[in-house]
Structures are given as structure tokens and as C-alpha cells.
Design a protein around this motif. Structure first.
Motif: not given
Length: 308
Positions: A40, A36-37, A33, A44
Motif C-alpha cells: 500500500d 499501511g502494508s 498511511d 501510493a
């Protein structure tokens, strides 16, 4: 084998690559994503990397889109609609702290540069002294290569070698050719009852809500006029912008990759028509060529940078 990462707008891929043979093994691809932050996104990426067999002491190669300080390993994403939570983050330090195998270093390479380097060494650009590569996905990546070396200036080359910094009709190129541009134009045409393809209304409109480019391509194949028109307009504009640049640079091949290349049957005709409309010197690229290595191209190019 060189451990590598390819970080895209919707996914991250980890693999082991032989820089000598361009063989790619142990490939793992995971969704990512880009909105995302920072935690995150980096989490990932590291989880994907840790799924590879450990190669102790090996330098990692990482292909990542810009804007990015590739020498320092610092993210500079701003105003591009992806990874903006990473702005100012020392990605090299974050990766060195979390990658398996205690790597001595991480070498970053622009994803489009890595893509064309891979295609030049073992793919569609092999044997060409001057080549141009573009990647079409969430954005537009580009690379200009002469005798194996990447060029960021000179005749036909856009600022910093970045086609996304070019303008079409006074507008930034990525407002005309990119995932968000196509979705916006499709929604604008729907909101206008099939009106002007160049409308700049934001969002997707009721008829285009929830769609992605893949679904618009499916509608075009099914004969929907609006979808056909939107895609033809985008790729035709790209060809009109690229034509003079290819001629000035002396490119003998234009290699196209990225997720949108999966819709080659819809992309190639308007792009080819626009390129053919321009005068070309003998031997100049007159039609696009689809990348032969697919996602492997950027992996091979990243491995070559780490092995250098």
C-alpha cells in the motif's frame, strides 16, 4: 528538471525541480498511511510519482526519513511508529521498477538533510557557514551543516547527526517532542484531571481521543491551559536540549520546519525562551527561524542530491 519525491509520515509529494534556480513545478501531494502494508505504501508513492510529466532518463531524488540505508536504498524502519511494514525492503528496486521515464537510478537523502540543504541553498540558512535544521512532525528530524557539508559527528552533533537519538531527562527525545509524545502527554494530563504534564500514560484519554496536534494547537490558541502547558513543555524541553548543541557546533542559525512549524505562534516562544536561557558565544543562534521554503526545502535538497 529533476523529478523528486518527498515521503513523509502522512503524505507523499512529487515534483519537478530545477537544481539551478530551486524552482519547483508540477507539484502533486497525496495522503499516505505510514502504518499501511508495504504494498500500500509503495503503491501510493508510485501513483503520486506517475502523476508527474515524464522526464525520460532522469535520475530521481527521494527525501525520506530514517532509519534508512540511503546508499543501498533499503528501509530499516523499526520502533519508530511508521513505515515498519517496509523493514528490509529494497525501496530503490521497487521504485526503479515502477517509476515513469525509465530512470537510470534513484538517489535517496535523509529528509531532514534534504530540508536543511534546501534552506541553505535558497532559504533561511542561506549565507550561514554553520547551520542546524530540525523538522517537527510525526518525529524529529535534524541536520547539522558546515560550509555546505552535512556533519554526522563532532562537537554538539548527536550520534549519526540524529537528534532523535538524544535523550531528555533519561528518556528518548521523541518521547518528549514528537506528534505521539504531545498526544500522549495531552491525554495523560486530561486523565489526571489536568495533572502532571510529564505523565507518560499511553493513548489519548477520553478528553483527548481523536485529536491531533493541530487540534491541540487550536485549543491552546483558544486559551485552554492544559493545551498551552503541554505544548510549552515539549518545545521548552527541545530548546533546552538544543541550546548547548548549537553553542558547541558554532551554529549561527537554527531553522525549524515540518508540519508543527505551522503552529509557529505556539512553538517559537517556549523554544526561544529555552535557547535564551543558555550562555552563547557572540554570533551564535539565540532564536529559531522558521523555514522559508516550507515543503519545497526537502524537494530542492533531494534534487541537489540527484543532480550531484
Amino acid at each position: 528538471m529533476i523529478p523528486v519525491l518527498e515521503i513523509g509520515g502522512t503524505h507523499v509529494t512529487a515534483a519537478l525541480v530545477s537544481p539551478r534556480t530551486a524552482a519547483v513545478t508540477a507539484r502533486v501531494r497525496r495522503p499516505l498511511d505510514a502504518r499501511g502494508s508495504a504494498g500500500d505504501v509503495l503503491g501510493a508513492v508510485l501513483r503520486c510519482a506517475r502523476s508527474l510529466p515524464s522526464v525520460p532518463g532522469a535520475r530521481w531524488g527521494v527525501a525520506v526519513p530514517g532509519p534508512f540505508d540511503y546508499a543501498k536504498g533499503v528501509a530499516l524502519f523499526a520502533g519508530v511508529g511508521k513505515f515498519e511494514s517496509l523493514y528490509g525492503t529494497d525501496v530503490r528496486a521497487a521504485l526503479l521498477d515502477g517509476l515513469p521515464g525509465s530512470p537510470p537510478d534513484v538517489v535517496f537523502r535523509n529528509d531532514a538533510h534534504a530540508f536543511l540543504a534546501g534552506e541553505w541553498s535558497a532559504g533561511a540558512a542561506r549565507g550561514h557557514a554553520r547551520a542546524v535544521g530540525i523538522t517537527l512532525g510525526t518525529g524529529v528530524g535534524s541536520a547539522f551543516l558546515a560550509d555546505g557539508g552535512l556533519r554526522t559527528s563532532g562537537a554538539g552533533v548527536p550520534p549519526e547527526g540524529r537528534l532523535d537519538l538524544a535523550r531528555i531527562g533519561g528518556r528518548p527525545l521523541e518521547e518528549v517532542v514528537s506528534r505521539r509524545a504531545i498526544l500522549s502527554r495531552y491525554g495523560a494530563a486530561a486523565g489526571a484531571g489536568g495533572g502532571v504534564p510529564g505523565d507518560r500514560a499511553p493513548g489519548g484519554g477520553a478528553a483527548g481521543a481523536g485529536l491531533d496536534v493541530r487540534e491541540i494547537a487550536e485549543r491552546a490558541r483558544a486559551g485552554e491551559e492544559r493545551a498551552c502547558r503541554v505544548l510549552a513543555t515539549a518545545f521548552g524541553a527541545l530548546g533546552a536540549e538544543l541550546g548547548p548543541r548549537l553553542a558547541a557546533f558554532g551554529a549561527t542559525v537554527l531553522v525549524v520546519g515540518g508540519s508543527m512549524a505551522e503552529s509557529w505562534d505556539l512553538l517559537a516562544p517556549p523554544l526561544t525562551a529555552a535557547l535564551a536561557a543558555e550562555d552563547r558565544p557572540p554570533g551564535a543562534a539565540r532564536r529559531p527561524v522558521r523555514a522559508l521554503l516550507g515543503e519545497d526545502a526537502a524537494l530542492v535538497g533531494a534534487a541537489a542530491a540527484a543532480a550531484a
